[in-house]
Design a protein around this motif. Structure first.
Motif, PDB file in Angstrom:
ATOM      1  N   GLU A 199       0.829  -1.207   0.000  1.00 57.75           N
ATOM      2  CA  GLU A 199       0.000   0.000   0.000  1.00 57.75           C
ATOM      3  C   GLU A 199       0.865   1.260   0.000  1.00 57.75           C
ATOM      4  O   GLU A 199       0.529   2.253  -0.648  1.00 57.75           O
ATOM      5  CB  GLU A 199      -0.954   0.008   1.203  1.00 57.75           C
ATOM      6  CG  GLU A 199      -1.949  -1.133   1.191  1.00 57.75           C
ATOM      7  CD  GLU A 199      -2.750  -1.224  -0.101  1.00 57.75           C
ATOM      8  OE1 GLU A 199      -3.305  -0.207  -0.550  1.00 57.75           O
ATOM      9  OE2 GLU A 199      -2.817  -2.327  -0.671  1.00 57.75           O
ATOM     10  N   LYS A 200       1.990   1.245   0.705  1.00 54.38           N
ATOM     11  CA  LYS A 200       2.902   2.392   0.686  1.00 54.38           C
ATOM     12  C   LYS A 200       3.480   2.592  -0.715  1.00 54.38           C
ATOM     13  O   LYS A 200       3.644   3.722  -1.172  1.00 54.38           O
ATOM     14  CB  LYS A 200       4.020   2.208   1.714  1.00 54.38           C
ATOM     15  CG  LYS A 200       3.547   2.436   3.141  1.00 54.38           C
ATOM     16  CD  LYS A 200       4.540   2.060   4.205  1.00 54.38           C
ATOM     17  CE  LYS A 200       5.943   2.497   4.018  1.00 54.38           C
ATOM     18  NZ  LYS A 200       6.843   2.093   5.107  1.00 54.38           N
ATOM     19  N   ALA A 201       3.760   1.496  -1.417  1.00 52.57           N
ATOM     20  CA  ALA A 201       4.276   1.601  -2.789  1.00 52.57           C
ATOM     21  C   ALA A 201       3.232   2.222  -3.703  1.00 52.57           C
ATOM     22  O   ALA A 201       3.558   3.061  -4.558  1.00 52.57           O
ATOM     23  CB  ALA A 201       4.698   0.224  -3.299  1.00 52.57           C
ATOM     24  N   ILE A 202       1.976   1.854  -3.531  1.00 50.56           N
ATOM     25  CA  ILE A 202       0.891   2.443  -4.324  1.00 50.56           C
ATOM     26  C   ILE A 202       0.786   3.928  -4.015  1.00 50.56           C
ATOM     27  O   ILE A 202       0.631   4.759  -4.911  1.00 50.56           O
ATOM     28  CB  ILE A 202      -0.445   1.724  -4.054  1.00 50.56           C
ATOM     29  CG1 ILE A 202      -0.395   0.308  -4.638  1.00 50.56           C
ATOM     30  CG2 ILE A 202      -1.621   2.515  -4.614  1.00 50.56           C
ATOM     31  CD1 ILE A 202      -1.555  -0.574  -4.230  1.00 50.56           C
ATOM     32  N   LEU A 203       0.899   4.276  -2.753  1.00 45.42           N
ATOM     33  CA  LEU A 203       0.834   5.679  -2.343  1.00 45.42           C
ATOM     34  C   LEU A 203       1.951   6.487  -2.993  1.00 45.42           C
ATOM     35  O   LEU A 203       1.739   7.609  -3.445  1.00 45.42           O
ATOM     36  CB  LEU A 203       0.904   5.778  -0.820  1.00 45.42           C
ATOM     37  CG  LEU A 203       0.662   7.138  -0.199  1.00 45.42           C
ATOM     38  CD1 LEU A 203      -0.724   7.657  -0.566  1.00 45.42           C
ATOM     39  CD2 LEU A 203       0.801   7.044   1.308  1.00 45.42           C
ATOM     40  N   GLU A 204       3.143   5.918  -3.077  1.00 43.86           N
ATOM     41  CA  GLU A 204       4.253   6.609  -3.736  1.00 43.86           C
ATOM     42  C   GLU A 204       3.965   6.802  -5.228  1.00 43.86           C
ATOM     43  O   GLU A 204       4.311   7.831  -5.802  1.00 43.86           O
ATOM     44  CB  GLU A 204       5.549   5.824  -3.550  1.00 43.86           C
ATOM     45  CG  GLU A 204       6.072   5.887  -2.136  1.00 43.86           C
ATOM     46  CD  GLU A 204       7.278   4.997  -1.919  1.00 43.86           C
ATOM     47  OE1 GLU A 204       7.979   4.686  -2.899  1.00 43.86           O
ATOM     48  OE2 GLU A 204       7.514   4.613  -0.762  1.00 43.86           O
ATOM     49  N   MET A 205       3.304   5.823  -5.846  1.00 50.73           N
ATOM     50  CA  MET A 205       2.970   5.947  -7.274  1.00 50.73           C
ATOM     51  C   MET A 205       1.957   7.059  -7.513  1.00 50.73           C
ATOM     52  O   MET A 205       2.093   7.819  -8.471  1.00 50.73           O
ATOM     53  CB  MET A 205       2.419   4.620  -7.818  1.00 50.73           C
ATOM     54  CG  MET A 205       3.472   3.552  -7.975  1.00 50.73           C
ATOM     55  SD  MET A 205       2.892   2.071  -8.851  1.00 50.73           S
ATOM     56  CE  MET A 205       1.447   1.592  -7.956  1.00 50.73           C
ATOM     57  N   ILE A 206       0.954   7.181  -6.647  1.00 49.37           N
ATOM     58  CA  ILE A 206      -0.057   8.211  -6.884  1.00 49.37           C
ATOM     59  C   ILE A 206       0.462   9.609  -6.575  1.00 49.37           C
ATOM     60  O   ILE A 206      -0.132  10.597  -6.995  1.00 49.37           O
ATOM     61  CB  ILE A 206      -1.379   7.945  -6.132  1.00 49.37           C
ATOM     62  CG1 ILE A 206      -1.199   8.038  -4.618  1.00 49.37           C
ATOM     63  CG2 ILE A 206      -1.981   6.630  -6.531  1.00 49.37           C
ATOM     64  CD1 ILE A 206      -2.502   8.059  -3.870  1.00 49.37           C
ATOM     65  N   GLU A 207       1.569   9.693  -5.881  1.00 48.20           N
ATOM     66  CA  GLU A 207       2.183  10.997  -5.594  1.00 48.20           C
ATOM     67  C   GLU A 207       2.430  11.768  -6.896  1.00 48.20           C
ATOM     68  O   GLU A 207       2.343  12.989  -6.932  1.00 48.20           O
ATOM     69  CB  GLU A 207       3.485  10.790  -4.813  1.00 48.20           C
ATOM     70  CG  GLU A 207       4.235  12.044  -4.460  1.00 48.20           C
ATOM     71  CD  GLU A 207       3.579  12.872  -3.369  1.00 48.20           C
ATOM     72  OE1 GLU A 207       3.934  14.048  -3.263  1.00 48.20           O
ATOM     73  OE2 GLU A 207       2.727  12.361  -2.634  1.00 48.20           O
ATOM     74  N   GLY A 208       2.716  11.059  -7.981  1.00 43.76           N
ATOM     75  CA  GLY A 208       2.971  11.704  -9.267  1.00 43.76           C
ATOM     76  C   GLY A 208       1.761  12.420  -9.854  1.00 43.76           C
ATOM     77  O   GLY A 208       1.906  13.294 -10.703  1.00 43.76           O
ATOM     78  N   TYR A 209       0.573  12.091  -9.400  1.00 43.11           N
ATOM     79  CA  TYR A 209      -0.631  12.716  -9.937  1.00 43.11           C
ATOM     80  C   TYR A 209      -0.859  14.130  -9.413  1.00 43.11           C
ATOM     81  O   TYR A 209      -1.663  14.869  -9.958  1.00 43.11           O
ATOM     82  CB  TYR A 209      -1.861  11.861  -9.633  1.00 43.11           C
ATOM     83  CG  TYR A 209      -1.892  10.600 -10.452  1.00 43.11           C
ATOM     84  CD1 TYR A 209      -2.275  10.635 -11.789  1.00 43.11           C
ATOM     85  CD2 TYR A 209      -1.515   9.385  -9.912  1.00 43.11           C
ATOM     86  CE1 TYR A 209      -2.282   9.490 -12.550  1.00 43.11           C
ATOM     87  CE2 TYR A 209      -1.521   8.233 -10.665  1.00 43.11           C
ATOM     88  CZ  TYR A 209      -1.904   8.286 -11.984  1.00 43.11           C
ATOM     89  OH  TYR A 209      -1.904   7.146 -12.738  1.00 43.11           O
ATOM     90  N   LYS A 210      -0.161  14.514  -8.373  1.00 36.01           N
ATOM     91  CA  LYS A 210      -0.403  15.842  -7.804  1.00 36.01           C
ATOM     92  C   LYS A 210      -0.069  16.961  -8.782  1.00 36.01           C
ATOM     93  O   LYS A 210      -0.656  18.029  -8.728  1.00 36.01           O
ATOM     94  CB  LYS A 210       0.335  16.018  -6.489  1.00 36.01           C
ATOM     95  CG  LYS A 210       1.807  16.241  -6.617  1.00 36.01           C
ATOM     96  CD  LYS A 210       2.423  16.465  -5.274  1.00 36.01           C
ATOM     97  CE  LYS A 210       3.909  16.622  -5.458  1.00 36.01           C
ATOM     98  NZ  LYS A 210       4.588  16.683  -4.205  1.00 36.01           N
ATOM     99  N   SER A 211       0.835  16.713  -9.715  1.00 34.52           N
ATOM    100  CA  SER A 211       1.190  17.751 -10.685  1.00 34.52           C
ATOM    101  C   SER A 211       0.010  18.088 -11.602  1.00 34.52           C
ATOM    102  O   SER A 211      -0.009  19.142 -12.217  1.00 34.52           O
ATOM    103  CB  SER A 211       2.390  17.310 -11.523  1.00 34.52           C
ATOM    104  OG  SER A 211       2.063  16.146 -12.263  1.00 34.52           O
ATOM    105  N   LYS A 212      -0.991  17.226 -11.659  1.00 34.23           N
ATOM    106  CA  LYS A 212      -2.169  17.465 -12.495  1.00 34.23           C
ATOM    107  C   LYS A 212      -3.235  18.267 -11.763  1.00 34.23           C
ATOM    108  O   LYS A 212      -4.248  18.618 -12.346  1.00 34.23           O
ATOM    109  CB  LYS A 212      -2.750  16.126 -12.964  1.00 34.23           C
ATOM    110  CG  LYS A 212      -1.778  15.351 -13.834  1.00 34.23           C
ATOM    111  CD  LYS A 212      -2.342  14.027 -14.246  1.00 34.23           C
ATOM    112  CE  LYS A 212      -1.279  13.304 -15.076  1.00 34.23           C
ATOM    113  NZ  LYS A 212      -1.722  12.029 -15.560  1.00 34.23           N
ATOM    114  N   LEU A 213      -2.995  18.566 -10.506  1.00 35.06           N
ATOM    115  CA  LEU A 213      -3.969  19.278  -9.690  1.00 35.06           C
ATOM    116  C   LEU A 213      -3.642  20.764  -9.627  1.00 35.06           C
ATOM    117  O   LEU A 213      -2.501  21.178  -9.838  1.00 35.06           O
ATOM    118  CB  LEU A 213      -3.979  18.698  -8.275  1.00 35.06           C
ATOM    119  CG  LEU A 213      -4.305  17.218  -8.146  1.00 35.06           C
ATOM    120  CD1 LEU A 213      -4.075  16.758  -6.708  1.00 35.06           C
ATOM    121  CD2 LEU A 213      -5.732  16.942  -8.574  1.00 35.06           C
ATOM    122  N   SER A 214      -4.660  21.560  -9.296  1.00 32.57           N
ATOM    123  CA  SER A 214      -4.423  22.991  -9.096  1.00 32.57           C
ATOM    124  C   SER A 214      -3.602  23.181  -7.828  1.00 32.57           C
ATOM    125  O   SER A 214      -3.475  22.264  -7.002  1.00 32.57           O
ATOM    126  CB  SER A 214      -5.755  23.736  -8.970  1.00 32.57           C
ATOM    127  OG  SER A 214      -6.399  23.379  -7.758  1.00 32.57           O
TER     128      SER A 214
END
Length: 100
Positions: A25-40
């Protein structure tokens, strides 16, 4: 606690299985960290706070299960985990841009 289905029976997870699940689950969390650049900008800050909260919870839970027993760590040690998370995210960001 989570359960595992095994040959038509349901049993509680072993400590090792739970620790492995936490790491996944921590590995998945690290992967989704990359999506923050798509947010305001405002959403990005909230996203980082949420990610940190989940990471901190998982990381503390994993550490509490050392030696096959549940241990409680005082708040001072949890603060240290926040620093570790920040370092991990900086390292992850550098790695994702090829700037090691």
């Amino acid at each position: 606690m989570n359960n595992v289905k095994s040959h038509n029976e349901i049993r509680p997870l072993t400590v090792e299985e739970l620790q492995n699940w936490i790491e996944e689950e921590k590995a998945i969390l690290e992967m989704i960290e990359g999506y923050k650049s798509k947010l305001s900008e405002g959403e990005r800050e909230q996203f980082e706070i949420l990610c940190f909260g989940v990471w901190n919870c998982l990381n503390n839970l994993h550490g509490m299960l050392d030696d096959n027993e549940l241990k409680y760590y005082p708040k001072e040690l949890r603060k240290r985990k926040r620093v570790e998370y920040a370092k991990l995210m900086r390292k992850h960001r550098k790695g994702s841009h090829g700037n090691k």
